[in-house]
Design a protein around this motif. Sequence first.
Motif, PDB file in Angstrom:
ATOM      1  N   GLY A 235       0.778  -1.228   0.000  1.00 52.94           N
ATOM      2  CA  GLY A 235       0.000   0.000   0.000  1.00 52.94           C
ATOM      3  C   GLY A 235       0.804   1.269   0.000  1.00 52.94           C
ATOM      4  O   GLY A 235       0.267   2.332   0.351  1.00 52.94           O
ATOM      5  N   HIS A 236       2.066   1.219  -0.396  1.00 58.28           N
ATOM      6  CA  HIS A 236       2.919   2.402  -0.339  1.00 58.28           C
ATOM      7  C   HIS A 236       3.232   3.012  -1.711  1.00 58.28           C
ATOM      8  O   HIS A 236       3.351   4.228  -1.830  1.00 58.28           O
ATOM      9  CB  HIS A 236       4.235   2.073   0.373  1.00 58.28           C
ATOM     10  N   CYS A 237       3.365   2.197  -2.740  1.00 54.48           N
ATOM     11  CA  CYS A 237       3.864   2.737  -4.014  1.00 54.48           C
ATOM     12  C   CYS A 237       2.763   3.353  -4.875  1.00 54.48           C
ATOM     13  O   CYS A 237       3.037   4.212  -5.708  1.00 54.48           O
ATOM     14  CB  CYS A 237       4.604   1.661  -4.803  1.00 54.48           C
ATOM     15  N   GLY A 238       1.534   2.914  -4.702  1.00 54.48           N
ATOM     16  CA  GLY A 238       0.422   3.500  -5.440  1.00 54.48           C
ATOM     17  C   GLY A 238       0.200   2.950  -6.830  1.00 54.48           C
ATOM     18  O   GLY A 238      -0.717   3.401  -7.530  1.00 54.48           O
ATOM     19  N   HIS A 239       0.990   1.980  -7.281  1.00 49.71           N
ATOM     20  CA  HIS A 239       0.828   1.462  -8.638  1.00 49.71           C
ATOM     21  C   HIS A 239      -0.516   0.777  -8.854  1.00 49.71           C
ATOM     22  O   HIS A 239      -1.024   0.750  -9.977  1.00 49.71           O
ATOM     23  CB  HIS A 239       1.959   0.483  -8.971  1.00 49.71           C
ATOM     24  N   CYS A 240      -1.081   0.221  -7.796  1.00 43.86           N
ATOM     25  CA  CYS A 240      -2.317  -0.556  -7.959  1.00 43.86           C
ATOM     26  C   CYS A 240      -3.549   0.265  -7.623  1.00 43.86           C
ATOM     27  O   CYS A 240      -4.619  -0.309  -7.366  1.00 43.86           O
ATOM     28  CB  CYS A 240      -2.272  -1.810  -7.092  1.00 43.86           C
ATOM     29  N   GLN A 241      -3.453   1.580  -7.673  1.00 45.78           N
ATOM     30  CA  GLN A 241      -4.590   2.415  -7.311  1.00 45.78           C
ATOM     31  C   GLN A 241      -5.722   2.269  -8.310  1.00 45.78           C
ATOM     32  O   GLN A 241      -5.531   2.289  -9.526  1.00 45.78           O
ATOM     33  CB  GLN A 241      -4.185   3.884  -7.213  1.00 45.78           C
ATOM     34  N   LEU A 246      -6.467   1.094  -3.016  1.00 53.28           N
ATOM     35  CA  LEU A 246      -5.201   0.465  -3.359  1.00 53.28           C
ATOM     36  C   LEU A 246      -5.470  -1.037  -3.300  1.00 53.28           C
ATOM     37  O   LEU A 246      -5.708  -1.595  -2.227  1.00 53.28           O
ATOM     38  CB  LEU A 246      -4.100   0.866  -2.373  1.00 53.28           C
TER      39      LEU A 246
END
Length: 268
Positions: A235-241, A246
């Motif tokens: 839940g930190h990088c935001g790629h899967c938003q 997330l």
Amino acid sequence: MTAVPLPYRVRDRREETGDVVTLTLEPVAGRTAPFAPGRFAMLYAFGVGEIPVSVSRILDGGALAHTVRAVGAVSRALYGLRPGAVVGVRGPFGTGWDADRARGGDVLVVAGGIGLAPLRPLIDTVLAGPEAFGRLNVLAGARTPADLLYPGEFPAWRRPFAAVTVDRPSAGWTGRVGVVTALLDEAAFDPARTTAFVCGPEVMIRATGRALAHRGVRQDRIRVSLERTMRCATGHCGHCQLGPLLLCRDGPVIGHDQAESLLSVREL
């Protein structure tokens, strides 16, 4: 410790189709926390990278089965592994199917393509405790008969009810042809007491959600698994938003009442 991959050894390798393999992994030194149906691991091919892969069977002794399609550099590396090879495993991550939601009612499983893989542990759970559930229906679609996953397991699934359809039949195919939603008319379930679990391409998820709502299944009783690019799984990088979500943290399994508006937005 989910940020640190643990070593798992390939115990068994089973080719499912021309580009799909199921790897059975056993812990080498330490094991992850227990998995639940619908949750995923980050599988690390050493020297190549890691990708998210849902667990496709939960086995004794901490062993896990993961079904992988060779579509990119990491998945091709995983596909090529042989028994004895070691991979890194992080997890478990994400939300699960939560079979308890369906207790006392009918269970409807709808899968498209490799979407059957994350649903198989849920089917295992229902078959292991049939007295807790009503009728089980397993509906699966595939591109061709050769692309159907786990054909050897369908005889056991048909004892409740299972049906298969394909987009493109091959020579000798005598089964159904068409989209998986067409199989809903053959399934026997009570919409008022049914929980549906759906996984596959997004176009199939949208169509299935609409069809089930039309049949009277409550939107919050339709559980869907969504996919976006995942990098950290924490839940930190935001790629899967996906909109406000997330998916590595808030998904991949969410209710269709929440997913419908998100999936209707083009390019979201």
